[in-house]
Design a protein around this motif. Structure first.
Motif, PDB file in Angstrom:
ATOM      1  N   THR A   9      42.601 -27.842  -6.147  1.00 13.23           N
ATOM      2  CA  THR A   9      42.810 -26.580  -6.864  1.00 13.23           C
ATOM      3  C   THR A   9      44.060 -25.872  -6.337  1.00 13.23           C
ATOM      4  OG1 THR A   9      41.480 -25.343  -5.276  1.00 13.23           O
ATOM      5  CG2 THR A   9      40.321 -26.206  -7.206  1.00 13.23           C
ATOM      6  N   VAL A  10      44.471 -24.841  -7.045  1.00 13.78           N
ATOM      7  CA  VAL A  10      45.457 -23.894  -6.522  1.00 13.78           C
ATOM      8  C   VAL A  10      44.818 -22.508  -6.539  1.00 13.78           C
ATOM      9  CG1 VAL A  10      47.512 -25.188  -7.223  1.00 13.78           C
ATOM     10  CG2 VAL A  10      46.514 -23.541  -8.798  1.00 13.78           C
ATOM     11  N   ASP A  11      45.169 -21.680  -5.566  1.00 14.46           N
ATOM     12  CA  ASP A  11      44.750 -20.278  -5.546  1.00 14.46           C
ATOM     13  C   ASP A  11      45.979 -19.432  -5.283  1.00 14.46           C
ATOM     14  OD1 ASP A  11      41.809 -20.213  -5.877  1.00 14.46           O
ATOM     15  OD2 ASP A  11      41.844 -21.477  -4.095  1.00 14.46           O
ATOM     16  N   ILE A  12      46.074 -18.305  -5.978  1.00 14.23           N
ATOM     17  CA  ILE A  12      47.295 -17.511  -5.913  1.00 14.23           C
ATOM     18  C   ILE A  12      46.994 -16.110  -5.384  1.00 14.23           C
ATOM     19  CG2 ILE A  12      49.288 -16.661  -7.200  1.00 14.23           C
ATOM     20  CD1 ILE A  12      47.377 -19.127  -9.100  1.00 14.23           C
ATOM     21  N   VAL A  13      47.681 -15.739  -4.317  1.00 12.93           N
ATOM     22  CA  VAL A  13      47.532 -14.404  -3.720  1.00 12.93           C
ATOM     23  C   VAL A  13      48.651 -13.528  -4.285  1.00 12.93           C
ATOM     24  CG1 VAL A  13      47.477 -13.079  -1.579  1.00 12.93           C
ATOM     25  CG2 VAL A  13      46.553 -15.420  -1.625  1.00 12.93           C
ATOM     26  N   ILE A  14      48.299 -12.692  -5.279  1.00 20.10           N
ATOM     27  CA  ILE A  14      49.288 -11.806  -5.900  1.00 20.10           C
ATOM     28  C   ILE A  14      49.313 -10.495  -5.119  1.00 20.10           C
ATOM     29  CG2 ILE A  14      49.987 -10.575  -7.992  1.00 20.10           C
ATOM     30  CD1 ILE A  14      48.247 -12.524  -9.591  1.00 20.10           C
ATOM     31  N   LEU A  15      50.463 -10.151  -4.571  1.00 13.36           N
ATOM     32  CA  LEU A  15      50.615  -8.902  -3.837  1.00 13.36           C
ATOM     33  C   LEU A  15      51.579  -7.977  -4.568  1.00 13.36           C
ATOM     34  CD1 LEU A  15      50.966 -10.251  -0.173  1.00 13.36           C
ATOM     35  CD2 LEU A  15      48.913  -9.330  -1.269  1.00 13.36           C
ATOM     36  N   THR A  16      51.302  -6.683  -4.492  1.00 10.38           N
ATOM     37  CA  THR A  16      52.211  -5.681  -5.029  1.00 10.38           C
ATOM     38  C   THR A  16      52.140  -4.428  -4.158  1.00 10.38           C
ATOM     39  OG1 THR A  16      52.974  -4.604  -7.055  1.00 10.38           O
ATOM     40  CG2 THR A  16      50.597  -4.587  -6.638  1.00 10.38           C
ATOM     41  N   LEU A  17      52.998  -3.478  -4.482  1.00  7.90           N
ATOM     42  CA  LEU A  17      53.124  -2.269  -3.675  1.00  7.90           C
ATOM     43  C   LEU A  17      52.786  -1.069  -4.551  1.00  7.90           C
ATOM     44  CD1 LEU A  17      54.076  -2.048  -0.746  1.00  7.90           C
ATOM     45  CD2 LEU A  17      56.383  -1.666  -1.604  1.00  7.90           C
ATOM     46  N   GLN A  18      51.738  -0.334  -4.196  1.00 12.22           N
ATOM     47  CA  GLN A  18      51.353   0.844  -4.981  1.00 12.22           C
ATOM     48  C   GLN A  18      51.316   2.059  -4.070  1.00 12.22           C
ATOM     49  OE1 GLN A  18      47.365   0.704  -6.582  1.00 12.22           O
ATOM     50  NE2 GLN A  18      47.702   2.489  -7.916  1.00 12.22           N
ATOM     51  N   ASP A  19      52.193   3.022  -4.333  1.00 14.20           N
ATOM     52  CA  ASP A  19      52.182   4.271  -3.563  1.00 14.20           C
ATOM     53  C   ASP A  19      52.108   4.030  -2.064  1.00 14.20           C
ATOM     54  OD1 ASP A  19      52.155   5.590  -6.012  1.00 14.20           O
ATOM     55  OD2 ASP A  19      49.957   5.755  -6.047  1.00 14.20           O
ATOM     56  N   ARG A  21      51.151   1.402  -0.460  1.00 16.84           N
ATOM     57  CA  ARG A  21      50.067   0.531  -0.003  1.00 16.84           C
ATOM     58  C   ARG A  21      50.308  -0.879  -0.526  1.00 16.84           C
ATOM     59  NH1 ARG A  21      44.946   3.165  -2.404  1.00 16.84           N
ATOM     60  NH2 ARG A  21      46.457   3.734  -4.003  1.00 16.84           N
ATOM     61  N   LEU A  22      50.073  -1.850   0.331  1.00 19.54           N
ATOM     62  CA  LEU A  22      50.192  -3.248  -0.059  1.00 19.54           C
ATOM     63  C   LEU A  22      48.844  -3.673  -0.624  1.00 19.54           C
ATOM     64  CD1 LEU A  22      52.242  -5.574   0.022  1.00 19.54           C
ATOM     65  CD2 LEU A  22      51.361  -6.162   2.278  1.00 19.54           C
ATOM     66  N   ARG A  23      48.856  -4.203  -1.853  1.00 14.30           N
ATOM     67  CA  ARG A  23      47.590  -4.483  -2.532  1.00 14.30           C
ATOM     68  C   ARG A  23      47.538  -5.899  -3.087  1.00 14.30           C
ATOM     69  NH1 ARG A  23      44.984   0.240  -5.678  1.00 14.30           N
ATOM     70  NH2 ARG A  23      43.446  -0.016  -4.004  1.00 14.30           N
ATOM     71  N   VAL A 122      45.282  -4.293   1.374  1.00 20.07           N
ATOM     72  CA  VAL A 122      45.203  -5.343   2.396  1.00 20.07           C
ATOM     73  C   VAL A 122      45.794  -4.890   3.727  1.00 20.07           C
ATOM     74  CG1 VAL A 122      45.270  -7.257   0.782  1.00 20.07           C
ATOM     75  CG2 VAL A 122      47.415  -6.329   1.663  1.00 20.07           C
ATOM     76  N   HIS A 123      46.417  -3.740   3.746  1.00 21.30           N
ATOM     77  CA  HIS A 123      47.237  -3.371   4.891  1.00 21.30           C
ATOM     78  C   HIS A 123      47.385  -1.858   4.943  1.00 21.30           C
ATOM     79  CE1 HIS A 123      50.235  -4.484   7.869  1.00 21.30           C
ATOM     80  NE2 HIS A 123      51.058  -3.610   7.354  1.00 21.30           N
ATOM     81  N   PRO A 124      47.247  -1.186   6.071  1.00 20.55           N
ATOM     82  CA  PRO A 124      46.968  -1.761   7.378  1.00 20.55           C
ATOM     83  C   PRO A 124      45.493  -2.146   7.557  1.00 20.55           C
ATOM     84  CG  PRO A 124      47.164   0.603   7.553  1.00 20.55           C
ATOM     85  CD  PRO A 124      47.438   0.256   6.126  1.00 20.55           C
ATOM     86  N   GLN A 125      44.576  -1.476   6.837  1.00 19.67           N
ATOM     87  CA  GLN A 125      43.160  -1.841   6.938  1.00 19.67           C
ATOM     88  C   GLN A 125      42.736  -2.497   5.641  1.00 19.67           C
ATOM     89  OE1 GLN A 125      41.035  -1.674   9.515  1.00 19.67           O
ATOM     90  NE2 GLN A 125      42.780  -1.005  10.746  1.00 19.67           N
ATOM     91  N   PRO A 126      42.283  -3.750   5.671  1.00 24.86           N
ATOM     92  CA  PRO A 126      41.854  -4.376   4.427  1.00 24.86           C
ATOM     93  C   PRO A 126      40.594  -3.711   3.884  1.00 24.86           C
ATOM     94  CG  PRO A 126      41.479  -5.853   6.299  1.00 24.86           C
ATOM     95  CD  PRO A 126      42.118  -4.617   6.846  1.00 24.86           C
ATOM     96  N   SER A 127      40.555  -3.508   2.568  1.00 27.85           N
ATOM     97  CA  SER A 127      39.326  -2.999   1.946  1.00 27.85           C
ATOM     98  C   SER A 127      39.023  -3.931   0.795  1.00 27.85           C
ATOM     99  CB  SER A 127      39.508  -1.562   1.475  1.00 27.85           C
ATOM    100  OG  SER A 127      40.252  -1.497   0.311  1.00 27.85           O
ATOM    101  N   LEU A 128      38.457  -5.075   1.144  1.00 32.40           N
ATOM    102  CA  LEU A 128      38.208  -6.111   0.154  1.00 32.40           C
ATOM    103  C   LEU A 128      36.723  -6.192  -0.173  1.00 32.40           C
ATOM    104  CD1 LEU A 128      40.454  -8.908   1.704  1.00 32.40           C
ATOM    105  CD2 LEU A 128      40.995  -7.421  -0.239  1.00 32.40           C
ATOM    106  N   PRO A 129      36.407  -6.469  -1.441  1.00 33.89           N
ATOM    107  CA  PRO A 129      35.004  -6.700  -1.796  1.00 33.89           C
ATOM    108  C   PRO A 129      34.560  -8.067  -1.269  1.00 33.89           C
ATOM    109  CG  PRO A 129      36.426  -7.149  -3.668  1.00 33.89           C
ATOM    110  CD  PRO A 129      37.325  -6.647  -2.563  1.00 33.89           C
ATOM    111  N   GLU A 174      59.227  -1.580   5.972  1.00 38.87           N
ATOM    112  CA  GLU A 174      58.476  -0.871   7.017  1.00 38.87           C
ATOM    113  C   GLU A 174      56.967  -1.027   6.808  1.00 38.87           C
ATOM    114  OE1 GLU A 174      61.751   2.603   8.154  1.00 38.87           O
ATOM    115  OE2 GLU A 174      60.137   3.066   6.744  1.00 38.87           O
ATOM    116  N   LEU A 175      56.572  -0.977   5.541  1.00 41.40           N
ATOM    117  CA  LEU A 175      55.152  -1.087   5.230  1.00 41.40           C
ATOM    118  C   LEU A 175      54.633  -2.499   5.527  1.00 41.40           C
ATOM    119  CD1 LEU A 175      52.871   0.649   3.778  1.00 41.40           C
ATOM    120  CD2 LEU A 175      53.210  -1.034   1.962  1.00 41.40           C
ATOM    121  N   VAL A 176      55.377  -3.498   5.076  1.00 40.22           N
ATOM    122  CA  VAL A 176      54.951  -4.892   5.288  1.00 40.22           C
ATOM    123  C   VAL A 176      54.924  -5.212   6.780  1.00 40.22           C
ATOM    124  CG1 VAL A 176      55.665  -7.300   4.981  1.00 40.22           C
ATOM    125  CG2 VAL A 176      55.687  -5.726   3.020  1.00 40.22           C
TER     126      VAL A 176
END
Lengths: 229, 229
Positions: A9-19, A21-23, A122-129, A174-176
């Motif tokens: 399989t392939v799995d894709i980690v899509i990251l973006t920047l919102q206000d 925050r890295l999400r 995901v950063h600095p504190q992950p809040s994942l379901p 700086e955020l990353v």
């Protein structure tokens, strides 16, 4: 008993920047195993035509799946590594080629508004379901790659819109990286590397209009760009 | 028609250092496809018990294959990336997880003397025989990884015997990177990083006995170790 090839399989980690925050973008998983949990966009590599059009590579499989499941082509896509083992998928021995995808917020947010995906810090504190399979580990691996490449490349710019301010770019680094960069140093290194193209004055937001830049190409290497990322 | 999973293999690029030359270990290929050509050590990942003991991961598959085919456990082994596609293996759609393995010359040379492998220059001018599959590309990818990691880590030390002189280590970096390093700078950076442990005086070779060092651990990161690798 005939030998069975492992699941691929392939799995894709899509990251973006919102206000600031890295999400990460997740999808709901409707089928077993792990029905009801959240998951990374992903799926089987199509190695024979019984499943549809044959993929040219795992990278093409990742692009096909992003298009089919989310209607989306990322600004930057790269292979991170392959996670594998006998127990990570209850259906059998499986290998998943993990991809890191970066894109500006507005486009990823449109997927969220359309009900196709959800965004999580995901950063600095992950809040994942609760996540299906070993997807939490895959997210951590993709984040480690982003941080590693941020120290010496323009990769972070792909989290921003195509035209951005140098200030926005510095703040994204700086955020990353969890660092504080000297404004003048950062500007000097970025411009000396000839990695950016000045485009237009950007108005809007606070302060005076500022020079807008876009990436000259997908990735430019800049030795010693960020220290201690 | 039932969907068939793609072929999943591992291939291992074993590199060592012989008399100031970076060399890759190849094996003769006896079976089709590509019988009669040279190949990287590699093989199928064992995902079900019909093929023998099930591998715990692709990394375990690489270690198993090195042990079975060469009787050899490398000083350093890391996953590079996964190459894939419909045409790279005439037997079907295949993905190969590529590994980079590093080891001192004496041990690899024993494999050559035993007729199990042959050694070929890869740097600065490759002198490779005709290779099976896309193994030339896989070697190039592994070399690129070694060079990239040489700029910021102790990875190159794994090409040397367990105990080595700082001069040997510097020369190994110079060879891998194609650079000329300042002796004092190199020594300072390497010792400041606390990456090495002084062991014993090494006699033999030309010149006075010199301090011998070994790696404190598999890999230590040293920012800005080599510039322009």
């Amino acid at each position: 008993m005939q030998y069975q090839n492992p699941i691929l399989t392939v799995d894709i980690v899509i990251l973006t920047l919102q206000d600031g925050r890295l999400r990460v973008a997740l999808m709901p998983r409707h089928e077993e195993p792990f029905a009801g949990l959240a998951m990374l966009p992903g799926g089987y590599v199509h190695g024979d035509s019984s499943a549809g059009k044959v993929d040219k590579s795992t990278t093409h499989a990742a692009l096909r799946i992003l298009k089919q499941k989310l209607g989306f082509a990322p600004s930057h896509l790269e292979q991170v590594y392959t996670e594998s083992g006998p127990t990570r998928d209850p259906r059998g021995w499986s290998a998943s080629v993990v991809y890191l995808a970066l894109h500006e917020f507005a486009v990823v947010d449109a997927l969220v508004q359309a009900g196709k995906a959800s965004l999580h810090d995901v950063h600095p504190q992950p809040s994942l379901p609760a996540l299906a399979f070993d997807h939490k580990l895959l997210i951590q691996s993709a984040l480690a790659r982003l941080k590693a490449k941020a120290t010496y490349s323009t990769i972070v710019a792909h989290l921003l819109p195509p035209v951005f301010r140098l200030t926005d770019l510095r703040q994204a680094y700086e955020l990353v990286c969890g660092t504080t960069e000297n404004k003048a140093n950062f500007r000097r290194k970025m411009l000396a590397a000839n990695a950016l193209v000045a485009t237009e004055l950007l108005t809007g937001g606070v302060g005076r209009p500022a020079e807008g830049y876009r990436l000259r190409e997908d990735l430019v290497t800049i030795e010693g760009l960020i220290s201690g990322c």
